[in-house]
Design a protein around this motif. Structure first.
Motif, PDB file in Angstrom:
ATOM      1  N   LEU A   7      -9.035   2.026 -13.713  1.00 46.55           N
ATOM      2  CA  LEU A   7      -8.542   1.374 -14.925  1.00 46.55           C
ATOM      3  C   LEU A   7      -7.214   1.969 -15.409  1.00 46.55           C
ATOM      4  O   LEU A   7      -6.538   1.379 -16.243  1.00 46.55           O
ATOM      5  CB  LEU A   7      -9.587   1.450 -16.037  1.00 46.55           C
ATOM      6  N   ASN A   8      -6.860   3.129 -14.861  1.00 48.76           N
ATOM      7  CA  ASN A   8      -5.597   3.772 -15.214  1.00 48.76           C
ATOM      8  C   ASN A   8      -4.569   3.696 -14.091  1.00 48.76           C
ATOM      9  O   ASN A   8      -3.667   4.524 -13.995  1.00 48.76           O
ATOM     10  CB  ASN A   8      -5.844   5.220 -15.644  1.00 48.76           C
ATOM     11  N   GLY A   9      -4.726   2.701 -13.229  1.00 49.90           N
ATOM     12  CA  GLY A   9      -3.697   2.414 -12.241  1.00 49.90           C
ATOM     13  C   GLY A   9      -3.848   3.022 -10.870  1.00 49.90           C
ATOM     14  O   GLY A   9      -2.949   2.906 -10.044  1.00 49.90           O
ATOM     15  N   TYR A  10      -4.949   3.689 -10.597  1.00 49.14           N
ATOM     16  CA  TYR A  10      -5.165   4.295  -9.281  1.00 49.14           C
ATOM     17  C   TYR A  10      -5.803   3.296  -8.321  1.00 49.14           C
ATOM     18  O   TYR A  10      -6.594   2.451  -8.726  1.00 49.14           O
ATOM     19  CB  TYR A  10      -6.130   5.484  -9.385  1.00 49.14           C
ATOM     20  N   SER A  11      -5.500   3.440  -7.045  1.00 48.51           N
ATOM     21  CA  SER A  11      -6.287   2.822  -5.987  1.00 48.51           C
ATOM     22  C   SER A  11      -7.420   3.808  -5.709  1.00 48.51           C
ATOM     23  O   SER A  11      -7.188   5.020  -5.698  1.00 48.51           O
ATOM     24  CB  SER A  11      -5.463   2.639  -4.722  1.00 48.51           C
ATOM     25  N   THR A  12      -8.624   3.293  -5.494  1.00 47.86           N
ATOM     26  CA  THR A  12      -9.772   4.185  -5.311  1.00 47.86           C
ATOM     27  C   THR A  12     -10.567   3.788  -4.076  1.00 47.86           C
ATOM     28  O   THR A  12     -10.726   2.603  -3.783  1.00 47.86           O
ATOM     29  CB  THR A  12     -10.698   4.148  -6.541  1.00 47.86           C
TER      30      THR A  12
END
Length: 169
Positions: A7-12
């Motif tokens: 939700l804070n812009g990371y790819s996971t």
């Protein structure tokens, strides 16, 4: 954590063992609420549960079962590592400035300890003297290197663990 990062812009992504899903929710009909791809991971490649055969695992890519290659040298550790490296390369090639998070949980370090035969052969005989002697070697090295303070004593084995040394001889 993965959901917050996503939700804070990371790819996971999660690779390897995942035993956060209830056993009765691990079929291909779901529910998928507790599968990695519904827990904040964009990508999942691995197995559900804590233990699996590392030469013939029951794998998923997301929520889809994976067909294993017909390869007598297949081992999941190599497969999951290759998939993780490829995923990272794709992330950096397409969105080089986007941060990423990888949960990498090898199954080979968990029971049933199915490591490749080459690894077994490399360590053959190294531990034949038994647990009691084996545990003293790194402690002696740590003392000599100053990792632990001079005068430190090796902790005694916990009560009830006295048979372990005999079992491993």
């Amino acid at each position: 954590m993965a959901e917050t990062l996503r939700l804070n812009g990371y790819s996971t992504a999660a690779f390897g063992k995942w035993h956060e899903t209830a056993a009765w929710e691990t079929s291909v009909s779901g529910p998928f609420d507790r599968w990695p791809t519904h827990q904040g991971f964009d990508k999942f490649y691995g197995f559900l549960g804590g233990e699996t055969n590392q030469w013939a695992p029951y794998l998923y890519d997301g929520v889809t079962q994976v067909e294993l290659p017909n390869d007598p040298n297949y081992h999941f550790m190599t497969d999951m590592t290759d998939k993780a490296v490829a995923w990272i390369k794709y992330q950096k090639a397409i969105t080089p400035d986007k941060p990423f998070f990888v949960y990498f949980a090898p199954g080979a370090t968990h029971a049933p300890h199915h490591v490749p035969k080459e690894w077994i052969a490399r360590w053959k005989g190294k531990f034949d003297q038994g647990w009691d002697k084996v545990r003293k070697r790194p402690f002696a090295r740590q003392l000599k290197m100053g990792v632990v303070p001079a005068g430190t004593k090796l902790a005694p084995k916990p009560p009830g663990d006295q048979g372990l040394g005999q079992a491993l001889k």
